[in-house]
Design a protein around this motif. Structure first.
Motif, PDB file in Angstrom:
ATOM      1  N   LEU A 158       0.811  -1.225   0.000  1.00 34.47           N
ATOM      2  CA  LEU A 158       0.000   0.000   0.000  1.00 34.47           C
ATOM      3  C   LEU A 158       0.842   1.270   0.000  1.00 34.47           C
ATOM      4  CD1 LEU A 158      -2.603  -1.105   2.724  1.00 34.47           C
ATOM      5  CD2 LEU A 158      -3.014  -0.926   0.259  1.00 34.47           C
ATOM      6  N   VAL A 159       2.166   1.116   0.074  1.00 35.84           N
ATOM      7  CA  VAL A 159       3.059   2.290   0.132  1.00 35.84           C
ATOM      8  C   VAL A 159       4.027   2.222  -1.059  1.00 35.84           C
ATOM      9  CG1 VAL A 159       2.871   2.313   2.665  1.00 35.84           C
ATOM     10  CG2 VAL A 159       4.822   1.172   1.593  1.00 35.84           C
ATOM     11  N   PRO A 160       4.766   3.303  -1.335  1.00 36.29           N
ATOM     12  CA  PRO A 160       5.707   3.250  -2.468  1.00 36.29           C
ATOM     13  C   PRO A 160       6.733   2.119  -2.305  1.00 36.29           C
ATOM     14  CG  PRO A 160       5.410   5.514  -1.718  1.00 36.29           C
ATOM     15  CD  PRO A 160       4.725   4.648  -0.708  1.00 36.29           C
ATOM     16  N   GLY A 161       7.262   1.636  -3.414  1.00 35.96           N
ATOM     17  CA  GLY A 161       8.228   0.533  -3.397  1.00 35.96           C
ATOM     18  C   GLY A 161       9.487   0.882  -2.622  1.00 35.96           C
ATOM     19  N   SER A 162      10.002  -0.134  -1.890  1.00 39.49           N
ATOM     20  CA  SER A 162      11.200   0.093  -1.075  1.00 39.49           C
ATOM     21  C   SER A 162      12.461  -0.143  -1.905  1.00 39.49           C
ATOM     22  CB  SER A 162      11.197  -0.872   0.106  1.00 39.49           C
ATOM     23  OG  SER A 162      11.262  -2.198  -0.370  1.00 39.49           O
ATOM     24  N   SER A 163      13.585   0.324  -1.384  1.00 40.87           N
ATOM     25  CA  SER A 163      14.881  -0.019  -1.994  1.00 40.87           C
ATOM     26  C   SER A 163      15.346  -1.292  -1.311  1.00 40.87           C
ATOM     27  CB  SER A 163      15.898   1.088  -1.745  1.00 40.87           C
ATOM     28  OG  SER A 163      15.411   2.292  -2.269  1.00 40.87           O
ATOM     29  N   GLY A 164      15.546  -2.339  -2.077  1.00 37.57           N
ATOM     30  CA  GLY A 164      15.789  -3.663  -1.493  1.00 37.57           C
ATOM     31  C   GLY A 164      14.453  -4.370  -1.356  1.00 37.57           C
ATOM     32  N   HIS A 165      14.466  -5.707  -1.260  1.00 38.41           N
ATOM     33  CA  HIS A 165      13.222  -6.504  -1.250  1.00 38.41           C
ATOM     34  C   HIS A 165      12.381  -6.105  -2.468  1.00 38.41           C
ATOM     35  CE1 HIS A 165      12.703  -8.284   3.003  1.00 38.41           C
ATOM     36  NE2 HIS A 165      13.922  -7.850   2.904  1.00 38.41           N
ATOM     37  N   THR A 166      13.020  -5.976  -3.605  1.00 30.71           N
ATOM     38  CA  THR A 166      12.442  -5.272  -4.753  1.00 30.71           C
ATOM     39  C   THR A 166      11.074  -5.780  -5.192  1.00 30.71           C
ATOM     40  OG1 THR A 166      14.750  -5.331  -5.450  1.00 30.71           O
ATOM     41  CG2 THR A 166      13.182  -4.283  -6.955  1.00 30.71           C
ATOM     42  N   LEU A 167      10.934  -7.104  -5.313  1.00 29.26           N
ATOM     43  CA  LEU A 167       9.665  -7.632  -5.820  1.00 29.26           C
ATOM     44  C   LEU A 167       8.632  -7.822  -4.719  1.00 29.26           C
ATOM     45  CD1 LEU A 167      10.916 -10.274  -8.427  1.00 29.26           C
ATOM     46  CD2 LEU A 167       9.990  -7.991  -8.856  1.00 29.26           C
ATOM     47  N   TYR A 168       9.042  -7.640  -3.461  1.00 29.26           N
ATOM     48  CA  TYR A 168       8.114  -7.914  -2.344  1.00 29.26           C
ATOM     49  C   TYR A 168       6.919  -6.959  -2.375  1.00 29.26           C
ATOM     50  CZ  TYR A 168       6.440  -9.074   2.311  1.00 29.26           C
ATOM     51  OH  TYR A 168       5.653  -9.475   3.366  1.00 29.26           O
ATOM     52  N   GLY A 169       7.198  -5.642  -2.370  1.00 31.96           N
ATOM     53  CA  GLY A 169       6.101  -4.666  -2.382  1.00 31.96           C
ATOM     54  C   GLY A 169       5.250  -4.815  -3.628  1.00 31.96           C
ATOM     55  N   ALA A 170       5.904  -5.082  -4.755  1.00 29.68           N
ATOM     56  CA  ALA A 170       5.161  -5.251  -6.019  1.00 29.68           C
ATOM     57  C   ALA A 170       4.228  -6.452  -5.936  1.00 29.68           C
ATOM     58  CB  ALA A 170       6.146  -5.408  -7.177  1.00 29.68           C
ATOM     59  N   SER A 171       4.714  -7.550  -5.348  1.00 26.36           N
ATOM     60  CA  SER A 171       3.862  -8.754  -5.246  1.00 26.36           C
ATOM     61  C   SER A 171       2.689  -8.490  -4.303  1.00 26.36           C
ATOM     62  CB  SER A 171       4.677  -9.965  -4.767  1.00 26.36           C
ATOM     63  OG  SER A 171       5.032  -9.836  -3.404  1.00 26.36           O
ATOM     64  N   LYS A 172       2.921  -7.715  -3.253  1.00 21.19           N
ATOM     65  CA  LYS A 172       1.845  -7.435  -2.298  1.00 21.19           C
ATOM     66  C   LYS A 172       0.841  -6.429  -2.884  1.00 21.19           C
ATOM     67  CE  LYS A 172       3.318 -10.215   0.920  1.00 21.19           C
ATOM     68  NZ  LYS A 172       2.642 -11.500   1.112  1.00 21.19           N
ATOM     69  N   ALA A 173       1.319  -5.486  -3.692  1.00 25.92           N
ATOM     70  CA  ALA A 173       0.405  -4.556  -4.376  1.00 25.92           C
ATOM     71  C   ALA A 173      -0.492  -5.333  -5.341  1.00 25.92           C
ATOM     72  CB  ALA A 173       1.203  -3.484  -5.120  1.00 25.92           C
ATOM     73  N   PHE A 174       0.083  -6.338  -5.988  1.00 28.26           N
ATOM     74  CA  PHE A 174      -0.712  -7.228  -6.860  1.00 28.26           C
ATOM     75  C   PHE A 174      -1.861  -7.849  -6.061  1.00 28.26           C
ATOM     76  CE2 PHE A 174      -1.704 -11.568  -8.021  1.00 28.26           C
ATOM     77  CZ  PHE A 174      -1.941 -11.510  -9.379  1.00 28.26           C
ATOM     78  N   LEU A 175      -1.553  -8.340  -4.846  1.00 23.88           N
ATOM     79  CA  LEU A 175      -2.579  -9.026  -4.050  1.00 23.88           C
ATOM     80  C   LEU A 175      -3.687  -8.081  -3.608  1.00 23.88           C
ATOM     81  CD1 LEU A 175      -0.326 -11.376  -1.886  1.00 23.88           C
ATOM     82  CD2 LEU A 175      -1.707 -11.980  -3.890  1.00 23.88           C
ATOM     83  N   VAL A 176      -3.324  -6.829  -3.293  1.00 23.07           N
ATOM     84  CA  VAL A 176      -4.339  -5.837  -2.901  1.00 23.07           C
ATOM     85  C   VAL A 176      -5.282  -5.609  -4.081  1.00 23.07           C
ATOM     86  CG1 VAL A 176      -4.732  -3.434  -2.257  1.00 23.07           C
ATOM     87  CG2 VAL A 176      -2.870  -4.723  -1.173  1.00 23.07           C
ATOM     88  N   SER A 177      -4.704  -5.371  -5.236  1.00 25.54           N
ATOM     89  CA  SER A 177      -5.491  -5.106  -6.431  1.00 25.54           C
ATOM     90  C   SER A 177      -6.336  -6.339  -6.806  1.00 25.54           C
ATOM     91  CB  SER A 177      -4.536  -4.729  -7.563  1.00 25.54           C
ATOM     92  OG  SER A 177      -5.235  -4.448  -8.725  1.00 25.54           O
ATOM     93  N   PHE A 178      -5.732  -7.512  -6.678  1.00 25.14           N
ATOM     94  CA  PHE A 178      -6.419  -8.784  -6.979  1.00 25.14           C
ATOM     95  C   PHE A 178      -7.645  -8.945  -6.066  1.00 25.14           C
ATOM     96  CE2 PHE A 178      -5.950 -13.666  -6.516  1.00 25.14           C
ATOM     97  CZ  PHE A 178      -6.799 -13.916  -7.579  1.00 25.14           C
ATOM     98  N   ALA A 179      -7.459  -8.685  -4.764  1.00 23.23           N
ATOM     99  CA  ALA A 179      -8.578  -8.822  -3.808  1.00 23.23           C
ATOM    100  C   ALA A 179      -9.682  -7.824  -4.139  1.00 23.23           C
ATOM    101  CB  ALA A 179      -8.077  -8.622  -2.377  1.00 23.23           C
ATOM    102  N   GLN A 180      -9.294  -6.611  -4.517  1.00 22.27           N
ATOM    103  CA  GLN A 180     -10.312  -5.598  -4.865  1.00 22.27           C
ATOM    104  C   GLN A 180     -11.129  -6.057  -6.074  1.00 22.27           C
ATOM    105  OE1 GLN A 180      -7.467  -2.414  -5.195  1.00 22.27           O
ATOM    106  NE2 GLN A 180      -8.133  -1.446  -3.283  1.00 22.27           N
ATOM    107  N   SER A 181     -10.443  -6.610  -7.073  1.00 25.57           N
ATOM    108  CA  SER A 181     -11.158  -7.084  -8.262  1.00 25.57           C
ATOM    109  C   SER A 181     -12.082  -8.244  -7.918  1.00 25.57           C
ATOM    110  CB  SER A 181     -10.165  -7.534  -9.340  1.00 25.57           C
ATOM    111  OG  SER A 181      -9.463  -6.422  -9.818  1.00 25.57           O
ATOM    112  N   LEU A 182     -11.571  -9.192  -7.109  1.00 27.59           N
ATOM    113  CA  LEU A 182     -12.403 -10.343  -6.718  1.00 27.59           C
ATOM    114  C   LEU A 182     -13.635  -9.884  -5.955  1.00 27.59           C
ATOM    115  CD1 LEU A 182      -9.662 -12.814  -5.419  1.00 27.59           C
ATOM    116  CD2 LEU A 182     -11.030 -13.092  -7.498  1.00 27.59           C
ATOM    117  N   ALA A 183     -13.425  -8.928  -5.025  1.00 25.59           N
ATOM    118  CA  ALA A 183     -14.552  -8.436  -4.221  1.00 25.59           C
ATOM    119  C   ALA A 183     -15.605  -7.825  -5.136  1.00 25.59           C
ATOM    120  CB  ALA A 183     -14.058  -7.428  -3.191  1.00 25.59           C
TER     121      ALA A 183
END
Ligand SMILES: NC(=O)c1ccc[n+]([C@@H]2O[C@H](COP(=O)([O-])OP(=O)(O)OC[C@H]3O[C@@H](n4cnc5c(N)ncnc54)[C@H](OP(=O)(O)O)[C@@H]3O)[C@@H](O)[C@H]2O)c1
Length: 270
Positions: A146-171
């Motif tokens: 839910l926050v801007p991407g961090s430096s390091g753990h590069t794909l982590y925030g992106a993968s979690k943003a995917f899940l937020v968006s995915f849940a919103q679409s499913l809902a």
């Protein structure tokens, strides 16, 4: 809240937040399908919860980064006549370091677990939920989604943003049915997470008020999905962080995340 005679499938149930979901759902009467790689941990949790709450349990030892794992799980449960009513997609880990510090195979497996297995298991079990007009789906995302991407753990925030968006679409797609879909967005939570990615010594320097126990995270998430609350952030500190990142001008928020993340994300195992 009672889930008597419902079946719940929890990925990453051998530790941390997933094990807390298993305990809470069993206590509320749900039968459990426990999935992770460490079979002995799952079997011991299954035995404990079956004895304590008289629920049925199925243990499936699987590496969800394996492209065949999700379909194998769905096929096994279908052949056993088990209908999944509650799906908690939770298995995960973090990869410290900048993007080029890990080889592609590691990133590929990370995405297979953190993105593809979540979508695949949802795709496998959602049709049955819609047919029976009952379902609860929790995608365990993160404040990082839910926050801007961090430096390091590069794909982590992106993968979690995917899940937020995915849940919103499913809902949105399930509105008007008995199926509720939510994204759970925890912040720092006590579990094995920071031991597995070897950042425990870094994060233990952070103030204690930034951390939550897994149990209140899970109880809040179950209440949220019951109320069809789509994006749930547990805890006052995490809610404040998300509010602040949205309130600040985007470049300031990005700079703040970049500077803060350097403290606990950029370093690898030092
Ligand atoms: N802890 C935090 O601060 C925090 C904050 C925000 C979000 N989260 C999210 O919460 C979720 C749960 O993490 P946690 O904190 O509970 O961490 P954890 O204690 O390390 O538990 C992670 C679980 O995922 C399973 N897992 C990892 N890789 C797997 C694979 N390839 N296949 C199948 N299972 C796998 C692990 O089981 P095995 O090793 O037995 O396979 C374990 O059961 C993750 O999605 C994480 O991103 C955690």
């Amino acid at each position: 809240m009672t889930y008597k005679n419902k079946w719940a499938l929890i990925t990453g149930a051998s530790a941390g937040i997933g094990a807390a979901f298993a305990r809470s759902l069993a206590q509320k009467g749900a039968n459990l399908v426990l999935v992770a790689r460490r079979k002995e941990k799952l079997e011991s949790l299954a035995a404990e919860l079956a004895a304590a709450y008289s629920v049925e349990t199925i243990v499936i030892a699987a590496d969800l980064a394996d492209p065949l794992a999700s379909s194998d799980i769905a096929e096994k449960l279908a052949s056993d006549g088990v209908n999944i009513d509650i799906l908690v997609n939770n298995a995960g880990f973090g990869m410290p370091g900048n993007f080029t510090e890990s080889d592609w195979a590691a990133h590929r497996d990370f995405l297979a677990l953190m993105v593809t297995s979540y979508a695949h298991l949802t795709h496998a079990f959602l049709p049955g939920m819609l047919e029976r007009d009952y379902g609860r789906i929790i995608q365990v995302a993160s404040v990082a989604g839910l926050v801007p991407g961090s430096s390091g753990h590069t794909l982590y925030g992106a993968s979690k943003a995917f899940l937020v968006s995915f849940a919103q679409s499913l809902a949105g797609e399930c509105e008007g049915t008995g199926v509720h879909a939510s994204a759970l967005c925890p912040g720092f939570t006590y579990s094995e997470f920071h031991d597995v990615n070897e950042t425990r010594s870094l994060v233990s320097q952070l103030p204690k008020h930034m951390f939550m126990e897994a149990e209140p995270v899970v109880e809040g998430a179950l209440e949220a999905v019951e109320k069809a609350h789509v994006v749930y952030v547990p805890g006052a500190w995490n809610k404040f962080t998300v509010w602040l990142m949205k309130a600040l001008p985007r470049p300031w928020a990005a700079l703040m995340v970049k500077n803060q993340s350097a403290k606990f994300r950029r370093a690898t195992a030092d």
